[in-house]
Design a protein around this motif. Structure first.
Motif, mmCIF file in Angstrom:
data_model
loop_
_atom_site.group_PDB
_atom_site.id
_atom_site.type_symbol
_atom_site.label_atom_id
_atom_site.label_comp_id
_atom_site.label_asym_id
_atom_site.label_seq_id
_atom_site.Cartn_x
_atom_site.Cartn_y
_atom_site.Cartn_z
ATOM 1 N N ALA A 10 -8.992 -3.964 8.058
ATOM 2 C CA ALA A 10 -8.046 -2.950 8.525
ATOM 3 C C ALA A 10 -6.855 -2.824 7.579
ATOM 4 C CB ALA A 10 -7.567 -3.296 9.935
ATOM 5 N N ASP A 11 -6.411 -3.948 7.007
ATOM 6 C CA ASP A 11 -5.301 -3.906 6.057
ATOM 7 C C ASP A 11 -5.670 -3.101 4.816
ATOM 8 O OD1 ASP A 11 -3.617 -5.529 7.632
ATOM 9 O OD2 ASP A 11 -4.557 -7.344 6.846
ATOM 10 N N GLY A 17 -5.443 4.418 3.170
ATOM 11 C CA GLY A 17 -5.337 5.612 4.005
ATOM 12 C C GLY A 17 -6.694 6.163 4.409
ATOM 13 N N VAL A 18 -7.673 5.253 4.571
ATOM 14 C CA VAL A 18 -9.007 5.656 5.015
ATOM 15 C C VAL A 18 -9.376 4.820 6.227
ATOM 16 C CG1 VAL A 18 -9.732 6.377 2.700
ATOM 17 C CG2 VAL A 18 -10.138 4.007 3.453
ATOM 18 N N SER A 19 -10.536 5.099 6.795
ATOM 19 C CA SER A 19 -10.983 4.334 7.958
ATOM 20 C C SER A 19 -11.580 2.996 7.514
ATOM 21 C CB SER A 19 -12.033 5.121 8.734
ATOM 22 O OG SER A 19 -13.221 5.242 7.976
ATOM 23 N N ALA A 20 -11.621 2.054 8.452
ATOM 24 C CA ALA A 20 -12.245 0.761 8.179
ATOM 25 C C ALA A 20 -13.721 0.936 7.859
ATOM 26 C CB ALA A 20 -12.064 -0.172 9.384
ATOM 27 N N ARG A 25 -18.249 0.746 3.961
ATOM 28 C CA ARG A 25 -19.280 1.424 3.173
ATOM 29 C C ARG A 25 -19.156 1.089 1.688
ATOM 30 N NH1 ARG A 25 -19.175 7.540 5.740
ATOM 31 N NH2 ARG A 25 -20.557 7.136 7.543
ATOM 32 N N VAL A 26 -17.919 1.032 1.211
ATOM 33 C CA VAL A 26 -17.697 0.717 -0.204
ATOM 34 C C VAL A 26 -18.140 -0.712 -0.511
ATOM 35 C CG1 VAL A 26 -15.948 0.357 -1.980
ATOM 36 C CG2 VAL A 26 -15.821 2.363 -0.495
ATOM 37 N N PRO A 32 -22.449 7.321 1.804
ATOM 38 C CA PRO A 32 -21.778 8.135 0.784
ATOM 39 C C PRO A 32 -20.261 7.945 0.791
ATOM 40 C CG PRO A 32 -22.392 9.498 2.654
ATOM 41 C CD PRO A 32 -22.975 8.150 2.923
ATOM 42 N N VAL A 33 -19.710 7.714 -0.396
ATOM 43 C CA VAL A 33 -18.258 7.603 -0.582
ATOM 44 C C VAL A 33 -17.956 8.174 -1.972
ATOM 45 C CG1 VAL A 33 -16.279 6.058 -0.754
ATOM 46 C CG2 VAL A 33 -18.130 5.495 0.823
#
Length: 340
Positions: A10-11, A17-20, A25-26, A32-33
């Motif tokens: 979460a940090d 500024g994206v979702s957890a 995914r990364v 897809p990212v």
């Protein structure tokens, strides 16, 4: 973020500024990212020092962990340290990390430690079996495809791969070497418990060498000990016999240390010694110690490559692989027998 806690997923998400879910995914390369978002996430991971919880992730998705579990009887024994080094060198190339724990040669402790490794879904399980342990509890995991390899000693209750030294042949070579130098009264100092596989095999090699030379087996020349101090006492006991041995064969490196210490204390340089297992500073002793050397790193490498082959789909019949020993002549085993 508080300075005294570890950064979380979460940090990282908040920093970018994206979702957890996007961060996940990364890190897992799952979904897809955009290239820009990927770079930002990885930069934030590096800046914050975030470490993914691989165990939690693997349990969540049902996959194996990237670890190899190794259970040994004694973390302080240099032999098992060298075995672990051989395993680690082999599995590191596959991106696996070695986790190691001690059973203290206790079946209950071994089973508890094995259960902890299984709970974290290790990719491979390698076990040095404790005396009296029953390994049938691993059948389900073995059947499900988990590579299980026994090392140094065969297990009980489970058909799987085992990697051992040529214990019997190596001991026979070492005792035959003493016989070749004229010795006819040869003592054996073995470790405990007496049911220990390596102890039984090495004693069998000792007896085979006597038999081959036409020498009688005298039970009075066989002593046992559990540690170095016990080996010192066993050596003193043998040398105090009315017809004492002129040569001693040590069943492992700990027994060898006890024998050498007791001989040094009594200034008994005339007693020939051959040890099964090499010991640190063996060449610095006077005389230097002749040994039947195992190859613990090769044992570890063989265990690792066998397990990795299973991990890659090898479904051939379980087998026992034997790593050869070699006699290293240094002086103590070449002491000639007394002429009178």
């Amino acid at each position: 973020m508080a300075a005294n806690r570890r950064p979380t997923l979460a940090d990282v998400a908040r920093e970018v500024g994206v979702s957890a879910k996007t961060v996940s995914r990364v890190l897992n390369e799952d979904g897809p990212v955009s290239a820009q978002t990927r770079e930002q996430v990885l930069a934030a991971v590096a800046e914050l020092g975030f470490q993914p919880n691989l165990m939690a992730r693997n349990m969540r998705v049902g996959g194996p962990d990237t670890t190899v579990g190794l259970v040994v009887p004694d973390l302080g024994n240099p032999f098992f340290g060298a075995v672990a080094r051989g395993i680690e060198d082999s599995v590191r190339e596959r991106g696996l990390t070695l986790l190691m724990g001690s059973s203290a040669d206790d079946p209950d402790r071994e089973r508890a430690l094995t259960a902890k490794f299984l709970a974290r879904r290790v990719s491979v399980l390698i076990v040095v079996p404790s005396v009296g342990a029953d390994h049938s509890h691993l059948r389900a995991q073995r059947t499900a495809g988990l590579p299980v390899v026994f090392l140094d000693r065969p297990g009980v209750g489970l058909t799987t791969d085992s990697i051992v030294s040529s214990n019997r042949a190596g001991a026979q070579d070492g005792v035959a070497h003493l016989i070749a130098h004229g010795h006819r009264r040869l003592g054996f100092v073995g470790d405990l418990p007496a049911k220990l596989y390596t102890r039984r095999e090495r004693l069998a090699g000792y007896r085979a060498a006597l038999r081959e030379a036409g020498l009688p087996h005298d039970p009075a020349l066989v002593a046992d000990a559990h540690d170095q101090r016990g080996a010192e006492a066993a050596t003193a006991q043998l040398l105090a016999l009315p017809d004492p041995p002129t040569a001693l064969f040590a069943g492992n490196n700990i027994m060898a240390l006890g024998i050498v210490a007791e001989l040094a204390r009594g200034k008994r340089k005339e007693v020939a010694v051959v040890a099964f297992d090499d010991v640190a500073l063996a060449e610095a002793l006077e005389p230097a110690l002749t040994v039947v050397a195992q190859n613990p790193e090769e044992i570890g490498r063989t265990a690792a490559t066998t397990a990795l082959a299973r991990l890659d789909g090898d479904r051939s019949r379980a087998r026992t692989l034997t790593v050869p020993t070699r006699l290293i002549v240094r002086g103590s085993g070449e002491q000639p027998a007394p002429t009178s």
